[in-house]
Write an enzyme that holds these catalytic residues in place. Structure first.
Site, PDB file in Angstrom:
ATOM      1  CB  SER A  11     -37.852 -30.637  -4.133  1.00 37.07           C
ATOM      2  OG  SER A  11     -39.131 -30.281  -3.696  1.00 37.07           O
ATOM      3  CG  ASP A  66     -41.417 -24.991  -8.844  1.00 35.47           C
ATOM      4  OD1 ASP A  66     -42.439 -25.501  -8.340  1.00 35.47           O
ATOM      5  OD2 ASP A  66     -40.270 -25.268  -8.489  1.00 35.47           O
ATOM      6  CG  HIS A 115     -41.222 -28.789  -7.857  1.00 36.65           C
ATOM      7  ND1 HIS A 115     -40.716 -27.663  -7.251  1.00 36.65           N
ATOM      8  CD2 HIS A 115     -40.969 -29.820  -7.010  1.00 36.65           C
ATOM      9  CE1 HIS A 115     -40.196 -27.993  -6.059  1.00 36.65           C
ATOM     10  NE2 HIS A 115     -40.334 -29.298  -5.905  1.00 36.65           N
TER      11      HIS A 115
END
Ligand code: MLT
Length: 209
Positions: free
Chosen positions: A106, A156, A187
């Site tokens: 991320s 996501d 995610h």
């Protein structure tokens, strides 16, 4: 004689001489402990270098400032990526390790992508988990066959599919050897991420060390 920025970090020595060192870069709200287990799973025996992001968002560590979710302060992205590059250089000297393969999740994947574009020599390659384009106008980077694995989640809610595809094209255009896979995930990471990252690192091993 160093002016490298000081990061809180953890370092674990290699237990296998031919395993590539990993630079572990956590997501928003994480810290230097977060990805140690993942690192050990995807590349057993690797040295692990794991810094904590120096930017705080409501108390949550990150690697650069953002204006909103998915909207980055790009001036800060540039500055922080170069700071991270200086940290890596310094830590390599201190711990005697080769250029690492970044493993970022991320926000950590986004700073790893920025570092690849701004200072390619800092990294031997990268595993970018749920990454997006970090810079709208990236410099002309020469990635010269550097291996990059991008793992995106089909569902996501933070990274639109088109954005991950643009990142993949951007890195390929700069000469990286990109493998981009889209997983049936959101995610968050899944077992498939771990398996694919482990297999990929094992397959590029010989080329990055
Ligand atoms: C970022 O800010 O880097 C991305 O939005 C991912 C995140 O940290 O949520």
């Amino acid at each position: 004689m160093t002016d490298a920025p000081s990061f809180v970090y953890r370092f674990e020595k290699a237990s296998k001489a031919d395993a590539p060192p990993l630079l572990l870069l956590h997501g928003t709200g994480g810290d230097e402990n977060d990805l140690l287990q993942l690192g050990a799973m995807i590349s057993p025996g690797s040295a692990l270098l794991s810094p904590r992001g120096r930017v705080l968002e409501h108390g949550m560590p990150r690697f650069f400032r953002r204006l909103a979710e998915g909207v980055f302060d790009e001036q800060d992205v540039r500055k922080r990526a170069l700071e991270l590059g200086a940290f890596v250089e310094d830590a390599r000297r201190r711990h005697g390790i080769a250029a690492p393969v970044a493993v970022g999740f991320s926000n950590g994947a986004n700073i790893a992508a920025a570092l690849l574009l701004l200072k390619p020599e800092a990294l031997a390659g990268a595993v970018l988990l749920r990454a997006m384009v970090p810079l709208s106008e990236p410099p002309r980077a020469r990635l010269d066959g550097k291996p990059v694995l991008i793992l995106s989640g089909q569902a996501d809610p933070i990274v639109p599919a088109g954005n991950a595809a643009r990142l993949s094209a951007m890195l390929s255009d700069a000469g990286a050897n990109v493998v981009h896979k889209i997983l049936p995930a959101g995610h968050q990471l899944s077992q498939a991420d771990v398996r694919l990252a482990r297999d990929w690192i094992a397959s590029v091993d010989a080329r990055v060390v």
